[in-house]
Write an enzyme that holds these catalytic residues in place. Structure first.
Site, PDB file in Angstrom:
ATOM      1  N   PHE A   1      -3.697 -39.904 -12.249  1.00 47.65           N
ATOM      2  CA  PHE A   1      -2.864 -39.173 -13.213  1.00 47.65           C
ATOM      3  C   PHE A   1      -1.561 -39.911 -13.535  1.00 47.65           C
ATOM      4  CE2 PHE A   1      -5.069 -36.093 -10.411  1.00 47.65           C
ATOM      5  CZ  PHE A   1      -6.072 -35.729 -11.305  1.00 47.65           C
ATOM      6  N   ARG A   2      -1.645 -41.255 -13.590  1.00 50.37           N
ATOM      7  CA  ARG A   2      -0.455 -42.074 -13.901  1.00 50.37           C
ATOM      8  C   ARG A   2       0.653 -41.917 -12.850  1.00 50.37           C
ATOM      9  NH1 ARG A   2      -1.539 -43.762 -19.512  1.00 50.37           N
ATOM     10  NH2 ARG A   2      -3.667 -44.282 -19.046  1.00 50.37           N
ATOM     11  N   LEU A   3       0.310 -41.376 -11.686  1.00 49.70           N
ATOM     12  CA  LEU A   3       1.311 -41.259 -10.625  1.00 49.70           C
ATOM     13  C   LEU A   3       1.156 -42.480  -9.719  1.00 49.70           C
ATOM     14  CD1 LEU A   3       1.133 -37.413 -10.010  1.00 49.70           C
ATOM     15  CD2 LEU A   3       2.797 -38.724 -11.333  1.00 49.70           C
TER      16      LEU A   3
END
Ligand SMILES: Cc1cc2nc3c(=O)[nH]c(=O)nc-3n(C[C@H](O)[C@H](O)[C@H](O)COP(=O)(O)O)c2cc1C
Length: 201
Positions: A177-179
């Site tokens: 999640f783009r984390l």
């Protein structure tokens, strides 16, 4: 840093960089050691191009080029460089910023001598980054150089290494999640110890 585990673990950022590169050698289709090298010109205008990282030393990164090229002049002028190494296959990057010095001694001779004869002669023939009238004129220069330097050319005085001594090294790995995970190692000077921070993605 307590949560610096797995691929980020360890107390030596050069060892981490080396181990990531070793992994990338197994997964990248080409040139896992390619880095996008950033310099600035005297107006502060950035300039970026790919070069091949040839050594990860205990405390520095080394690549080779023509000292009279655009990058050679910009590095000599500013004494500073940045680079990023990105591996699509691993979804990771390593970013480096630091100061540069020339490697133009026996280590540069040894690397030059390890290259193919054509590459060694090519280094003599190419006035890298200067205008070239035609491919034919470059090939004519290669022929001339071959006639004068034979099969054991010495390293050209205008060709050698640059050693980047980092003040900052960042390790980045793709997360869900783009984390993404980011850890930056910073030191005030080469003689200072590293501080490590986890950064927001
Ligand atoms: C994958 C790749 C690796 C390269 N490796 C080098 C290198 O190690 N040294 C070099 O001088 N140029 C290398 N080049 C060429 C440079 O990108 C660039 O065209 C050249 O050095 C001139 O740059 P400059 O005019 O900014 O000095 C490489 C290009 C690519 C695409």
């Amino acid at each position: 840093m307590s949560d610096r585990t797995g691929i980020f673990a360890g107390d030596d950022p050069f060892a981490i960089a080396r181990s990531w590169l070793t992994e990338a050698e197994k997964t990248e289709i080409n040139d896992p050691n390619a880095i996008a090298l950033a310099t600035v010109d005297p107006d502060g205008l950035p300039n970026v191009r790919m070069v091949l990282l040839k050594e990860i030393e205990p405390d520095a990164f080394v690549f080779y080029t023509n000292y009279e090229s655009a990058k050679g002049q910009e590095l000599s002028e500013s004494g500073k460089a940045g680079f990023v190494m990105h591996w699509k296959s691993l979804r990771r990057q390593v970013r480096v910023r630091g100061t540069v010095t020339r490697e133009d001694g026996p280590q540069a001779d040894a690397y030059y001598n390890s290259r193919s004869l054509k590459s060694r002669l090519g280094a003599w023939a190419s006035r890298q980054s200067q205008p070239l009238s035609s491919r034919a004129s470059l090939m004519a220069d290669v022929a001339k150089i071959t006639a004068t330097h034979g099969t054991t050319p010495k390293r050209p005085p205008f060709w050698g290494g640059f050693r980047i001594a980092p003040l900052e090294i960042e390790f980045w790995a793709d997360g869900a999640f783009r984390l993404h995970d980011r850890f930056v190692w910073r030191r005030r000077s080469i003689a200072d110890p590293w501080d490590v921070d986890r950064l927001n993605p």
